[in-house]
Design an enzyme around this catalytic site. Sequence first.
Site, PDB file in Angstrom:
ATOM      1  N   SER A 195      21.483   7.863  40.985  1.00 37.34           N
ATOM      2  CA  SER A 195      21.594   7.298  39.637  1.00 37.34           C
ATOM      3  C   SER A 195      20.265   7.197  38.905  1.00 37.34           C
ATOM      4  CB  SER A 195      22.262   5.918  39.708  1.00 37.34           C
ATOM      5  OG  SER A 195      21.522   5.060  40.549  1.00 37.34           O
ATOM      6  N   GLY A 196      19.193   7.572  39.564  1.00 40.99           N
ATOM      7  CA  GLY A 196      17.895   7.543  38.888  1.00 40.99           C
ATOM      8  C   GLY A 196      17.587   8.874  38.223  1.00 40.99           C
ATOM      9  N   TYR A 197      16.359   9.011  37.741  1.00 42.10           N
ATOM     10  CA  TYR A 197      15.997  10.234  37.030  1.00 42.10           C
ATOM     11  C   TYR A 197      15.830  11.428  37.975  1.00 42.10           C
ATOM     12  CZ  TYR A 197      15.223   7.642  32.674  1.00 42.10           C
ATOM     13  OH  TYR A 197      15.379   6.889  31.530  1.00 42.10           O
ATOM     14  N   THR A 198      15.288  11.202  39.165  1.00 43.59           N
ATOM     15  CA  THR A 198      15.188  12.349  40.074  1.00 43.59           C
ATOM     16  C   THR A 198      16.579  12.725  40.562  1.00 43.59           C
ATOM     17  OG1 THR A 198      14.611  10.828  41.866  1.00 43.59           O
ATOM     18  CG2 THR A 198      12.804  11.988  40.788  1.00 43.59           C
ATOM     19  N   CYS A 215       4.115  13.432  42.184  1.00 50.40           N
ATOM     20  CA  CYS A 215       4.123  14.342  41.035  1.00 50.40           C
ATOM     21  C   CYS A 215       2.709  14.590  40.517  1.00 50.40           C
ATOM     22  CB  CYS A 215       5.051  13.815  39.940  1.00 50.40           C
ATOM     23  SG  CYS A 215       4.724  12.124  39.412  1.00 50.40           S
ATOM     24  N   ASN A 248       7.225  16.534  35.850  1.00 52.30           N
ATOM     25  CA  ASN A 248       7.222  15.609  36.988  1.00 52.30           C
ATOM     26  C   ASN A 248       8.572  15.490  37.682  1.00 52.30           C
ATOM     27  OD1 ASN A 248       7.519  14.239  34.303  1.00 52.30           O
ATOM     28  ND2 ASN A 248       8.254  12.581  35.599  1.00 52.30           N
TER      29      ASN A 248
END
Lengths: 378, 378, 378, 378
Positions: free
Chosen positions: D31-34, D174, D344
């Site tokens: 559920s995160g950006y990555t 990153c 990133n």
Amino acid sequence: MTGEAQVETVTATTTARPDGRTIRVGIIGGSGYTGAELLRLAVGHPNLELVTVTSNSQAGKRLDKIHPHLRGAPDEVRALKTVPHDAATAADVDAVFLAVPHGRAMAIAPGFVERGIKVLDLSADFRLRDPAAYPEWYGAEHTAPGLLGGAAYGIAELHRAEYPGAALVSGAGCLATTAILSLMPLLRAGWVDTSRIVVDGKIGSSAAGVESNPGSHHPDRSRAIRPYSMTGHRHTAEIEQELTFDGPRPEVHMSAHGIELVRGILTTSQLFLTQEHRDATERDIWALYREAYGAEPFVRIVKERTGVHRTPDPRFLVGTNVCEVGFERDERSGRVVVIGALDNLTKGAAGAAVQNLNIVAGLPETTGLSTVGLYPAP
Amino acid sequence: MTGEAQVETVTATTTARPDGRTIRVGIIGGSGYTGAELLRLAVGHPNLELVTVTSNSQAGKRLDKIHPHLRGAPDEVRALKTVPHDAATAADVDAVFLAVPHGRAMAIAPGFVERGIKVLDLSADFRLRDPAAYPEWYGAEHTAPGLLGGAAYGIAELHRAEYPGAALVSGAGCLATTAILSLMPLLRAGWVDTSRIVVDGKIGSSAAGVESNPGSHHPDRSRAIRPYSMTGHRHTAEIEQELTFDGPRPEVHMSAHGIELVRGILTTSQLFLTQEHRDATERDIWALYREAYGAEPFVRIVKERTGVHRTPDPRFLVGTNVCEVGFERDERSGRVVVIGALDNLTKGAAGAAVQNLNIVAGLPETTGLSTVGLYPAP
Amino acid sequence: MTGEAQVETVTATTTARPDGRTIRVGIIGGSGYTGAELLRLAVGHPNLELVTVTSNSQAGKRLDKIHPHLRGAPDEVRALKTVPHDAATAADVDAVFLAVPHGRAMAIAPGFVERGIKVLDLSADFRLRDPAAYPEWYGAEHTAPGLLGGAAYGIAELHRAEYPGAALVSGAGCLATTAILSLMPLLRAGWVDTSRIVVDGKIGSSAAGVESNPGSHHPDRSRAIRPYSMTGHRHTAEIEQELTFDGPRPEVHMSAHGIELVRGILTTSQLFLTQEHRDATERDIWALYREAYGAEPFVRIVKERTGVHRTPDPRFLVGTNVCEVGFERDERSGRVVVIGALDNLTKGAAGAAVQNLNIVAGLPETTGLSTVGLYPAP
Amino acid sequence: MTGEAQVETVTATTTARPDGRTIRVGIIGGSGYTGAELLRLAVGHPNLELVTVTSNSQAGKRLDKIHPHLRGAPDEVRALKTVPHDAATAADVDAVFLAVPHGRAMAIAPGFVERGIKVLDLSADFRLRDPAAYPEWYGAEHTAPGLLGGAAYGIAELHRAEYPGAALVSGAGCLATTAILSLMPLLRAGWVDTSRIVVDGKIGSSAAGVESNPGSHHPDRSRAIRPYSMTGHRHTAEIEQELTFDGPRPEVHMSAHGIELVRGILTTSQLFLTQEHRDATERDIWALYREAYGAEPFVRIVKERTGVHRTPDPRFLVGTNVCEVGFERDERSGRVVVIGALDNLTKGAAGAAVQNLNIVAGLPETTGLSTVGLYPAP
């Protein structure tokens, strides 16, 4: 977005493409932004072979020296050098994309049509059916009026059935595409008072093209919310043309604004229901949109009740061929607010042209086109 | 923007202010963005003495630890510590600014009014004259309806004559101020079909306040062009109230959008002339605006024929108390497009409140307020 | 930011200025961004009378048609028309600001100096003391080398004592000012290994001037983090000159980057303590900065332990004449990271020039200059 | 960017994948950006079958309700509901991506390793070889130190040969990836004075994750150029580890800055050549980079002499798995300035993890990864 990996796939499947076919294409006008986007899509398309790319302003340059994203393209694309427009007239191609300024496409298109080459125009030159509309809206007589009758208007969702018989498929304005696709279901159903349709357009800076000018100077353009063409926007003509169904031609009142965005359009339209349909509910309207777009691969209805992402959002459509549409019914009045969103360079230009070529060439309509954007948006 | 130099001037003139007067003021709710702007303006105002600043959420903190711009304020302001709201009720002040959330101002205001202290409200609590409108638009009964009759609506350009007799001067919504000032001349003249006034609002992120939330999260809010309150925007109520002149209450259809801007509002309104005034020219409309605003220090008509800066632009109004208005007549129809712009924290909130205090206190209306913004805009 | 209200104050005090004096000034080169900022500051300055403004590229235009923020200036400024540079040579002024390109100021300055007019230069033409440095860094011989000896370098915090005897006060580079003011205390104390000082500069787009070009084109410049002058940045010469104290000339290694900002600079410098001072603590370094800047009205030390705003931030300095400086000691090594921030058009150019004029003219140094910026930043 | 069209292709080739293989994968922490980026890449990858996606904070929600870009994903992905982390421990998968916070991956990884499932970590938990480094840099003992010996550091360009024998492949920071890839050729060659390597990092807001907080609040984060971790940045540890070749461990002095960008990193590094290599020319350095990266599909040397796009630029790498590197030799000194750039979330996280899985699984390394970004950049 396409890449080396996908290019490998392409290479790997060159001898065995999904349908065994190769379409040889030329891009007439490859040094602008729509040219850049066409090139990106061509690299990722499994059936397209890029034969020639033209540019008068940057003739003779390698593509990766013109467009920084092509540094990652396969060598045969990176190293391809542009030729002047004239050098392409005899190119051995199956289809050409015309990504040249308005007024120029009408000079170039006939030559290709005569040779039986499929023409996918991205300019405004073949969008309006009535020759008299060109002097009115574009300030000059049409120089190839004979082609207008054989041109299909390039929004596939409305006109794909005409493509097989068409001599060429026109472009569609980027703001016009957003407005037309978002408004069409309600207009086609005849539920709307067509005398006062208001469209407020918001658009990113890439729509003004690749050439710098005082209006595009960063200190002045940055964070702008700048009205332009508050009245008399040229896309009005094609919106009114395309939203004319059984009744009278609607009166569309559009104002456009440059916003702090590079790629992307959002239109906010204000419609008023006719007395007869004044009681239409959100559920009723939803049904119209589902009927119109339920089977469309590139039109998506967005209408969430919770969360941050409830409405169409151009930021998540960057590089995709998707137009998102949404709406809200005003309970206080007969108003419906309709939102449309897309990437002006993809669904608003180059992506739509590839979609049109897919249809013209008998490929699956979605070949080489994306529906999943980037999140978080860059 | 004010500074040490100006503060020196202030200090120098403390014993000899332009009109020899000092207004002792309190700011109730000093830790939010309108509080920050009130403090900036207070520092630069030659007649204001800052007696107390309250904050419940950040009580006991030095002002320069709450607001980074106050690091450059004079020591007596920098080092001032906030107190809880309750601690201010007995403060020895001539006037208070209420920069507290909606619903809270109506609880606090009566105490100050009873003590004869001038109240400059920035909330929504006293904007609507009809007590019945509060449950309809704000979802709760008004708890101090007795004060509504004595409240003047806080747009000085329309109501300054009422201020001397008013118990308090209300705030005015930031979007509402932009819409009202830009539309007023045409509405007051009765030239407009009031049944379908469309307002498309664009607004920066500071309008949503100082508290972070998922909607303000930078990766999602950045470059947004995000529709909200597409229907039912609360400011609609005050816009309709204030644009009612001799005829019926107009029907205002507003949709708002968060845009990539921190401070600033632009409204684009679509008006349709009545049959009687259908032939009004741009020159005629210009005359209406000149008549309305020619003598106003804080309303500026912007309508240039050439250059990049032809229309009202909130970027050049940052920190000023100016509302710019402009318009364009559509020659194809009876439409007039009207543009309004201002800084939501200054003319849309704190600056208007200072303007109102100047009037209430009998100072020159422009004291301590700026009309020259920054160019290039930051 | 100054405004009508302040202008009223100015007008009101014309017959009784704080010190009873009026300085008649000309701005040579008033159509660029530093000219725009000089005009803004002149409007708000109680002792300046604007006599003439020149522009070759926009000669004969009203100032408010060139600069949109001056629409709010008093009529005598708004309506002032620029004249060509040559027309100003005989103007009856006490002082002139030279806001012309490098190379041009050295041609213009001598004429004013000979007439006894105070010259406040904003160009690079008189920054370097050594005539031989001009061909090396600017590619051309100095054409008025005789003036170099009488020029004071225009950072008042370092050179104000020289101003009374100087024939002219030079400009100081915007990046140079940020680097010099932030690094000076440690360098002057001799605590730093001067052989490898690294400066990473970040700067907004206004620093590149008012003319549009491919590098300033919004679709390309927007959101850029673009390295330029990675080596050989011209400001290196003046930074090294000004940071030379008792020891050898330091070696400054600077790289600059255009960032998504219009006005503002942030420099991040990496210093390494000498063996002798390797044990210096943050407290020790703080003492150096306090000693250097504790009494300076326009240099502020920012170093907070908590909150979001812990370090110098150009966004809150927009339009102010403040340079913020801060630092952090690396506990793992002998490194100190130093941060500097300012508005390149104000403290980095026009504001510094006004500060310099104040000193030259014997006015309080802070007259007409601001130390309180905008929060939230626009 | 991948889409319905490509999904069709995927579907079409399900029965005949390029190499006939399917890798069943789970995403732990979706559920995160990555997680969002892993999902985007998984949708476009011809050999991956998404079996399970976990989220503790948003368990039980459809993926397209969590991530707006997945509205365009195929139905089996859109409608997939997340499960809590624990529910995935027994999932029938060939490989898992761990996109969970630091500290959590070391608790989860052993269970998968024991079951013979390939683990592609994206956290910091297995990046450092020395167990003692975790308390020093991350403030806590490592709870699975036994796995450290079997973990390969996840930059394939340096460690791909170790992957076949590794129990898991770690993530790589990153900023660390950008610095390591851009600096490696010069460090590996031993040309650089390793005692003072300075790295200035600039990074977009998505790197701070999906949760809103005061630092991510738009009015404050917008247009920021905000220093953070000026000293002691955690990625320093892995950069120093990975840039240690024959000689001593280098001393890397990094400072990071949040910039106005959502996705993207640019690092500017300042190196000083050893006395022995002081005469190295740009051509010599170019040869080092060509040798290191000439055959790498995902590292690109960018160093143009003309035009606007001369240096690495993260904006054109959005969504691609490419790291661009470039450099400039300072002719005045022994300095070399080195620039690195990447997205990133892609090459800096999810893309690198997919690249690593491709290698681990014996697929072509570039499968499902893109090298052509968007121009103009959104």
